[in-house]
Each structure stands twice: as structure tokens, then as C-alpha cells.
Design a protein around this motif. Structure first.
Motif, mmCIF file in Angstrom:
data_model
loop_
_atom_site.group_PDB
_atom_site.id
_atom_site.type_symbol
_atom_site.label_atom_id
_atom_site.label_comp_id
_atom_site.label_asym_id
_atom_site.label_seq_id
_atom_site.Cartn_x
_atom_site.Cartn_y
_atom_site.Cartn_z
ATOM 1 N N ALA A 1 -3.012 -71.312 -27.091
ATOM 2 C CA ALA A 1 -4.280 -71.038 -26.391
ATOM 3 C C ALA A 1 -4.122 -70.980 -24.882
ATOM 4 O O ALA A 1 -4.990 -70.449 -24.182
ATOM 5 C CB ALA A 1 -5.315 -72.099 -26.761
ATOM 6 N N THR A 2 -3.032 -71.554 -24.374
ATOM 7 C CA THR A 2 -2.906 -71.656 -22.920
ATOM 8 C C THR A 2 -1.772 -70.795 -22.366
ATOM 9 O O THR A 2 -1.554 -70.781 -21.154
ATOM 10 C CB THR A 2 -2.659 -73.131 -22.496
ATOM 11 O OG1 THR A 2 -1.524 -73.640 -23.216
ATOM 12 C CG2 THR A 2 -3.868 -73.991 -22.802
ATOM 13 N N ASP B 1 -14.779 -75.664 -30.116
ATOM 14 C CA ASP B 1 -15.302 -75.123 -28.846
ATOM 15 C C ASP B 1 -15.186 -76.114 -27.691
ATOM 16 O O ASP B 1 -14.983 -75.715 -26.543
ATOM 17 C CB ASP B 1 -16.749 -74.643 -29.029
ATOM 18 C CG ASP B 1 -17.646 -75.707 -29.638
ATOM 19 O OD1 ASP B 1 -17.122 -76.690 -30.211
ATOM 20 O OD2 ASP B 1 -18.872 -75.571 -29.546
ATOM 21 N N ARG C 1 -15.080 -74.846 -35.476
ATOM 22 C CA ARG C 1 -14.757 -74.186 -34.220
ATOM 23 C C ARG C 1 -14.549 -75.273 -33.167
ATOM 24 O O ARG C 1 -15.473 -76.037 -32.876
ATOM 25 C CB ARG C 1 -15.909 -73.262 -33.816
ATOM 26 C CG ARG C 1 -15.749 -72.593 -32.467
ATOM 27 C CD ARG C 1 -14.851 -71.379 -32.535
ATOM 28 N NE ARG C 1 -14.671 -70.825 -31.206
ATOM 29 C CZ ARG C 1 -15.454 -69.892 -30.662
ATOM 30 N NH1 ARG C 1 -16.453 -69.376 -31.351
ATOM 31 N NH2 ARG C 1 -15.229 -69.450 -29.429
ATOM 32 N N THR D 1 -7.522 -65.361 -31.513
ATOM 33 C CA THR D 1 -8.128 -66.285 -32.467
ATOM 34 C C THR D 1 -7.041 -67.119 -33.140
ATOM 35 O O THR D 1 -6.111 -66.582 -33.737
ATOM 36 C CB THR D 1 -8.927 -65.515 -33.534
ATOM 37 O OG1 THR D 1 -9.974 -64.794 -32.881
ATOM 38 C CG2 THR D 1 -9.539 -66.461 -34.553
ATOM 39 N N GLU E 1 -11.652 -75.825 -26.536
ATOM 40 C CA GLU E 1 -11.506 -74.556 -25.792
ATOM 41 C C GLU E 1 -11.990 -74.720 -24.348
ATOM 42 O O GLU E 1 -11.307 -74.319 -23.397
ATOM 43 C CB GLU E 1 -12.334 -73.445 -26.456
ATOM 44 C CG GLU E 1 -11.820 -72.996 -27.819
ATOM 45 C CD GLU E 1 -12.858 -72.137 -28.547
ATOM 46 O OE1 GLU E 1 -13.787 -71.605 -27.899
ATOM 47 O OE2 GLU E 1 -12.742 -72.003 -29.780
ATOM 48 N N LYS E 2 -13.170 -75.335 -24.194
ATOM 49 C CA LYS E 2 -13.736 -75.527 -22.849
ATOM 50 C C LYS E 2 -12.814 -76.383 -21.994
ATOM 51 O O LYS E 2 -12.560 -76.086 -20.829
ATOM 52 C CB LYS E 2 -15.119 -76.183 -22.942
ATOM 53 C CG LYS E 2 -16.252 -75.172 -23.098
ATOM 54 C CD LYS E 2 -17.623 -75.861 -23.172
ATOM 55 C CE LYS E 2 -18.503 -75.174 -24.210
ATOM 56 N NZ LYS E 2 -19.189 -76.111 -25.119
ATOM 57 N N THR F 1 -9.711 -71.859 -21.864
ATOM 58 C CA THR F 1 -9.096 -70.683 -22.475
ATOM 59 C C THR F 1 -10.150 -69.723 -23.037
ATOM 60 O O THR F 1 -11.238 -70.156 -23.410
ATOM 61 C CB THR F 1 -8.145 -71.096 -23.621
ATOM 62 O OG1 THR F 1 -7.564 -69.914 -24.175
ATOM 63 C CG2 THR F 1 -8.888 -71.845 -24.725
ATOM 64 N N LYS F 2 -9.808 -68.461 -23.069
ATOM 65 C CA LYS F 2 -10.674 -67.499 -23.751
ATOM 66 C C LYS F 2 -10.340 -67.396 -25.237
ATOM 67 O O LYS F 2 -11.001 -66.667 -25.979
ATOM 68 C CB LYS F 2 -10.564 -66.124 -23.089
ATOM 69 C CG LYS F 2 -11.340 -66.057 -21.780
ATOM 70 C CD LYS F 2 -11.519 -64.636 -21.289
ATOM 71 C CE LYS F 2 -12.307 -64.631 -19.985
ATOM 72 N NZ LYS F 2 -11.822 -63.595 -19.059
ATOM 73 N N ALA F 3 -9.288 -68.071 -25.653
ATOM 74 C CA ALA F 3 -8.945 -68.067 -27.078
ATOM 75 C C ALA F 3 -10.005 -68.823 -27.870
ATOM 76 O O ALA F 3 -10.610 -69.774 -27.371
ATOM 77 C CB ALA F 3 -7.583 -68.729 -27.287
ATOM 78 N N LYS F 4 -10.237 -68.365 -29.102
ATOM 79 C CA LYS F 4 -11.094 -69.100 -30.021
ATOM 80 C C LYS F 4 -10.191 -69.934 -30.917
ATOM 81 O O LYS F 4 -9.233 -69.418 -31.488
ATOM 82 C CB LYS F 4 -11.923 -68.138 -30.875
ATOM 83 C CG LYS F 4 -13.064 -67.499 -30.091
ATOM 84 C CD LYS F 4 -13.959 -66.656 -30.974
ATOM 85 C CE LYS F 4 -13.322 -65.289 -31.221
ATOM 86 N NZ LYS F 4 -14.233 -64.379 -31.952
ATOM 87 N N ILE F 5 -10.490 -71.223 -30.990
ATOM 88 C CA ILE F 5 -9.660 -72.117 -31.803
ATOM 89 C C ILE F 5 -10.488 -72.637 -32.982
ATOM 90 O O ILE F 5 -11.551 -73.222 -32.783
ATOM 91 C CB ILE F 5 -9.139 -73.307 -30.982
ATOM 92 C CG1 ILE F 5 -8.408 -72.817 -29.721
ATOM 93 C CG2 ILE F 5 -8.228 -74.196 -31.825
ATOM 94 C CD1 ILE F 5 -7.952 -73.939 -28.797
#
Lengths: 448, 448
Positions: B395-396, B86, B84, B404, B89-90, B94-98
Motif C-alpha cells: 500500500a505504501t 479504511d 475494509r 486494491t 488506509e488513512k 495511501t490511495k490503495a484500498k485495503i
């Protein structure tokens, strides 16, 4: 199919580092202030180290909690695998079981970030904005570059000039992590300038680079210094390696008869060994073999006494095995094993006959590394080849003895492939550092 | 603490590869014999490939058992982690999970050994003593060197001369695994000699190297040829990546909205995508994005037609997206993404509107790679940076959309750090391969 890799879940990762200092049978002598020859207190050291790390350096507590923020970063690569080297066993024709702990799984390819992340964290906690350090081969510099970026700390690395020129990949790695890297000696410090004036073409040395990084930290309010091995707090951080390995050996239903690691400053070996040494002190039957190059025989030909940690005599005096602080290491390829001294913790454990030091020769180490690559796939770092070589010695002494061997594969050699090529081209040779030369460099030990 | 890495136990490793060919909605056209323009049968191909692989190449079975001997070697590094991202992501907000599947965990640092080990096994089974192959950047050559050594097969790698000179580390890796490596064009083949006579100073090209390796295999009874991408059997072998990822997403209690991979010949992307594409064909809502460089826009500016797989026109005609077999790729740093064609399986899936191809530019890819390195630690291979870039785009696009994302991090960039340094030094530039040039190279397509 038998299980090859013994893995831990992230929630099985140790949450404390282990401190062996209170359990060393003969005790440990304190570092000394070189001027007064009295124990060096934290006040002097606090100029270059944050209090959080100095507390660990002097700590008598057996366990140190690992802060959550550090565990979160460890999770990028930890827990690392424990691997059964069954392909190597078959190639050797031995009944010994060989396990290795694979610390090359970290993003920079070695065990070094275990301490780099911790050091960056404690500096950040005390508001430090910038860290200065030195690097030889580049493993420590790239680890600290990675770690400081995670905490938003600037990082300046003084890289031994010959490595700066010969190891462009390590330099690029540090740049990728956002660090500033300069060849050392550099015009950026008074000490660097003084060296450049006298020897404009010097290839540099770790001793010079340490002095530059120390001067940088000592002369800037926003900057501290970071060291990648030798000191107690670095050893403590590395015990996560052995604590994981112990859990993994348990999962495998096994326990080592011998634990092996290569020794430069001593941190990867101490890291894997300490948790098992505690068992030995409680009665377990287990041996510990620290491996150094015959060309830099600190533990096997040096002696245990007080000496400086650097050439320029800026550090406190440390009680350790040493070849003398002005020992000039020959140009072997295991750049991480060329230090004149040895961690005081390991030194005390050799003195107490708990750790057996041995030395091995360069060509045999590369031969072992090639066999390991061809059987287990992973190409070991030249430093780690020393541990592979020692594991092979243990496994083949009596091929029918069903013993269990555990060694630390402290890093992969993907950024050291040029030295393998030199080996294949017949450009490397063995070199035993002569006893007379040790005698000579010992003459300059400080008088206590 | 949340879980970062989703691991599988070795006994959860898939024991079959998946074959998507029978499920491709519009079907697949057969390869053609360039002389007769009729479907090329196995008899012609068996000169350079073993029957075991040709059976897989032509197979209509949905599942292919993975032999025990291959699984044993896979265990050296498989199952690989699903991670993950994370920290990324931070950083993106983004609120997407990568999630990324990390194929750089193999000893050679990429997904390539998944097929190399299989190819070495099937050749060994048919008594083949020696394999010849080509390599550009060196990832495939080092994977086959590793795999052949495990089965006691000799390996000769024709390495594009410019890479041979510029990438000494890859060459050293192949030597460590016991392979013979020569710069191509070489004096060892008739074709190589003919090229050297006309152009003694040529830097070489993948096309020339393929021809040399094919000639080597075709003219020696003990030798076959091995290819690292494009062909169906290579894609099948790589599905272990996606089959593992699917189990791991299940463990994470998640399922991708989009699956992303970079595309050179197409094997790493197909490897992660195929098992999820089967789901889509059964009604699942999931998208597939194949990413190529704007400088080599096979899928986005090429067309799907029959073309040769090599410059010298020695292969059968393959039904695929192509820029024309005499397309000359510009000197970008993602050496693994410079192929003129695309795997027929991926080509058919683009035609059937299941895979969305996109192209991205070099500088944005390195920018993405640096951000990924600084957040997730791992420095991606320049090829894999294309997948990172596409994941960031997904994600952006809408930071508040909780989608996801799953991408294949096909390899690390530790042996490509020189290209990162070129990026930092401002030596790289973007290059969009112009439409008119595509038009020109398309003129030389074979007439069917």
C-alpha cells in the motif's frame, strides 16, 4: 438449513441511544451532595466529567442521537450478531428457544467499548487531552485504551495491583492501544502514596483505584475521569445492544418471554433489557432477570438506599441497591461482578418490580460456561457465565415449555482461561456471602 | 456512511471446497514412499488417515461437496466478515484500498477450525473414536479439540513442552473443549520415552510432537492422526475462505490486484488465494504474495525438492520447498510460521511463478500489528502480522497508486499478547536465517 446467526447490515444499526429514565414508573431520585445532602448539580460533577456526558446523565429525553463519529467506530464490530443457541438447546433437551446477543465480537472482547468510544468522543469534543480511569479485571481499561487512541486522547489506567500482576495479557492489550497502565495503589497520587505507606504489600482494590483515578482527574486541568458502568450515561450508551437485539428478534420472527443479563454495575444487562422494558411498560408480556454472584449479592441481599460509589467516599451519594461501600468482595473469578452497588436505573427497576434479581453460584456458572463452550463454541467470560447459567435455569425449569429466552453474552473468556483451568483443577469453591456480614457492612451507610 | 464490513448471509456460504490440483500449470509430483522411492499409495497412508480424507488428498476433481453436518458447524462463525481497513488506509495516507478477510472470528480465534471440523467429520464417518495430533503454539490443537468434541470423538494433543509451559491459556482452551493435552516429549509413547531418556530437560519441538502423535495413531486401532496444514486436503478445506472473499469482493464491487497471506505450512494463504488463482489462470490480472519470516525462509531461501514432513522421517517424501527436515527454527514469536517445509500445492505454484514469496522481519511485523490494532481495533496474531506487514508494503510503495489489496487476517492475537509485551519491552530482535546455515541443513535431504 435453519438460520443460526441473525445479522443486521451496518445501515440498520440504531442511530440513537434510548433513555429509560423518564419512563421509570416510580421515578428516579437524584444523586446527592454528601456534604449538603441536597441534589448534586452538574457544576460539582463537571470537575471530572465533560458537560456532554453530564447532560446525558441528567437527561429527561427519551432518545439521544449517536454522533456520526461514534457510529463510524462502532462499525468496526457493530452490529453484533444475535445467535440462536440451537446446539445448547439440543444438549439441554429443551423446547425453549435460546438466543444470545454476542457482545464479545468487539476487538477487546466485551460490550465495554460501546460506552468507552462514546465517552472518549464527548471528552475530545470539549478539548480534553487526557482521561484517567480505573480497571479491575481489565475489560474497561482496555476498552477505554482503544477508544481514547481513536480520538488522540492520552489514557492512564490505574489497574488493581493483583490484576496487574495476574493478568499480564490485559495489560499488554492496553499497551498495544497506547495507554499507560500502573498498578494501583501507585506512587503517582497522594491517595495512592498514603495507602502504600500504610500497606506496602496491599493487593489493591477497585475502591482504591477509583479514588486514584478521581484524584488524577480532579488535580489536572487537561484530564477528566471515565467510569465503565453504574452511571446513567453509561447505561444509555449500552442500549444499542438491546435496540439491535430487538430488530434482530423481529427479523427472526420472534420475541423474548424473558431477557437475561449478568449484573456487576449493571450496564450490559440494562443495555440489552431497556428497549424491551419499554415494551413491557406498554403492556408486553416479558420478564427480566438480572443475575449476580451469590458471593456479591447486591440486588438479592443488599438494600436500596443512598450510598457512595467508592470506598474513599469521593463520589456523590447514589440511590441504589448496595452492600455498603466498604463491602469487601471475596476473590471470585468473575472480577467484573464484584461491585458493592448497582446502577441506580436498575435499582429503580427492581424496586418497581420490573426486574427480577437472582443470584447464582460460581461452580454452576463455570459448569454452564463449559457446556456453552462445547456446544456453541464461544468460551464465555466468567461474568457472562452467570447469564448462561440463568438461561439454562429458565430453559430447563419445564423442558416442554416452548418459551423464548434472550440473554446477553457480554464477553468472551479468552483472557480469562486461567480461571477455567482453576475450575478444572478443582481450585474454585462456592461461597454465599452471609446475611450477617451484609448486616455488618450496612452499618456504615451514610445517614440521610 | 460508507460500508466497512461486507457480510454474507448463511445461505450464501459456499457449499463446495475448491481443488486447484488439476489446474496447476506444471502439475504436481506425487508423494513418495521413502523406502521404495515410488509414489506412496493410499494403503500405506490409511493407517493414519481415514479414506474420506485420503480421497480428497489424491483427488483430481475441481470441486468437493461440503457435507451438511460440516456446514452446520461452520455456521457457528461462518461466513466470516470481509472488512475494509479504511482506518489503516488513512493512517498510511495511501490511495490503495485495503480489505482483509477476518478468520479470527472463529471461536478459537483462527482459520484452523475450517479444516479441523472437516477432519473430525470424515474420521467420525469411518467410525474412528479418537484422534491424535500435535500442536506448537496451540491454535491447531484447540481447533481440533473443539471439532472432535462436536462429533463425540476423543482427542489427544501432544503439545510442544515449551508451549505447554508458556501458553497455559491455550492448554486451558483445549481442556474446555474436553481434549487431553500432554507436554511433549511425553512418557506416553515409545518415541517420547526415548527422547526423555536422552534429554530429560528438552523443551521439545514440533518434530518430536508429530512423531509422538503419529506413533499414537499407528499403534492404536481406534485412533487416527490429524495434521493442521501442508497437506492437499487441508488446503482444500481452507478454500472456503477465498470462496467467501470472492463473493464479498463482488458485493463490494471490487477485485483485488494483489492477494496476501502469511505462510507457515501454507493453509491460510492457499485458502484465500486458490479461488483467485483460478481466475488468474483464466487470464485475470492479479498477483499473489506469500509472506514468511526472514528467520524461517522456506520459500525464499529453501529449494523445492523431495523431503520428509517431520524430523523423525516417519512421513512420506513430499515435493516441496524446504529448509531440510532437521532445520531448527529460532525462537521467534510467530510460532505458527516455524515449519521447515511448505505445502506442496503452494510450492508448485511458486515454481510456476504464480505465487511470489517474500520474507519480512519480526520487529517490522509487530510494528505493523500495533498500527493495525490502533487503527482497526483487532490485535492480529503474530503470524497474521506478517500479512499485515506485506499489505502495508504494497500500500505504501506508491501512495498514489489506487490499487486494491486483499489479505487474510488469519487470526487474532488475544492469546499471544505476551509476545506483544515482549516487543514493547524491547526483548525481541530481528534474525535473518543465514544462507550458509540453509546450505548446511540442505545436506541432509534424502537422495532421490
Amino acid at each position: 438449513m435453519s438460520q443460526k446467526k441473525i445479522l443486521l447490515r451496518e445501515d440498520e444499526m440504531p442511530t440513537q441511544w434510548q433513555n429509560i429514565v423518564p419512563d421509570i414508573p416510580g421515578g428516579m431520585q437524584p444523586p446527592l451532595d454528601p456534604e449538603t445532602k441536597q441534589p448534586a448539580g452538574p457544576e460539582k460533577l463537571s470537575q471530572v466529567f465533560p458537560m456532554g456526558l453530564l447532560e446525558q446523565e441528567m437527561s429527561g429525553e427519551r432518545w439521544i442521537d449517536i454522533p456520526e463519529e461514534i457510529l463510524e467506530i462502532y462499525k468496526i464490530w457493530r452490529p453484533t450478531p444475535l445467535v440462536r443457541a440451537d446446539n445448547l438447546e439440543k444438549a439441554l433437551g429443551t423446547k425453549a428457544k435460546i438466543y444470545f446477543k454476542y457482545e464479545g465480537a468487539s476487538p477487546v472482547g466485551s460490550h465495554k467499548p460501546n460506552s468507552a468510544v462514546a465517552q472518549a468522543y464527548y471528552n475530545k469534543r470539549e478539548g480534553i487531552k487526557r482521561l484517567a480511569t480505573e480497571t479491575g479485571a481489565g475489560q474497561w481499561g482496555s476498552s477505554l485504551a482503544f477508544a481514547t487512541h481513536k480520538f488522540g486522547i492520552e489514557c492512564k489506567v490505574y489497574m488493581v495491583r493483583v490484576s496487574f500482576d495476574q493478568k499480564p495479557y490485559r495489560k499488554a492489550m492496553m499497551h498495544t492501544y497506547g495507554a499507560q497502565v500502573v498498578p494501583s495503589p501507585s506512587p503517582d497520587t497522594a491517595f495512592g502514596r498514603s495507602v502504600l505507606e500504610k500497606m506496602p504489600d496491599t493487593p489493591g482494590s477497585l475502591g482504591i483505584s477509583i479514588s486514584e483515578a478521581l484524584e488524577d482527574a480532579a488535580t489536572r486541568d487537561d484530564t477528566k475521569y471515565a467510569l465503565g458502568s453504574v452511571l446513567n450515561h453509561v447505561i444509555h450508551h449500552q442500549t444499542i445492544v438491546g435496540l439491535e437485539a430487538k430488530k434482530q428478534m423481529e427479523k427472526a420472527g420472534d420475541y423474548p418471554d424473558v431477557v437475561i443479563g449478568c449484573c456487576g454495575g449493571g450496564s450490559n444487562f440494562a443495555g440489552i433489557a431497556v428497549p424491551f422494558i419499554i415494551d413491557k411498560l406498554e403492556g408486553k408480556n416479558v420478564r427480566f432477570v438480572g443475575v449476580e454472584p451469590a458471593s456479591c449479592p447486591t440486588m438479592t441481599k443488599g438494600k436500596i438506599t443512598y450510598d457512595f460509589g467508592d470506598v474513599a467516599q469521593m463520589t456523590p451519594l447514589l440511590p441504589m441497591y448496595t452492600l455498603g461501600h466498604d463491602f469487601i468482595p471475596p476473590g471470585i473469578h468473575a472480577g467484573g461482578l464484584r461491585y458493592h452497588g448497582m446502577s441506580p436505573i436498575i435499582s429503580a427497576l427492581i424496586r418497581d418490580k420490573i426486574i427480577e434479581p437472582i443470584s447464582v453460584r460460581q461452580l454452576e456458572c463455570f459448569e454452564a460456561g463449559v457446556l456453552f463452550s462445547q456446544t456453541e463454541g464461544i468460551i464465555p467470560a466468567p461474568e457472562s457465565c452467570h447469564a448462561v447459567r440463568a438461561a439454562i435455569i429458565e430453559a430447563t425449569r419445564d423442558l416442554n415449555e416452548p418459551k423464548t429466552i434472550l440473554f446477553n453474552l457480554s464477553g468472551h473468556g479468552l483472557l480469562d482461561l486461567a480461571s477455567y483451568e482453576s475450575y478444572f483443577n478443582g481450585e474454585l469453591e462456592n461461597y454465599d456471602y452471609p446475611a450477617e456480614a451484609v448486616e455488618e457492612s450496612m452499618k456504615h451507610l451514610p445517614q440521610i
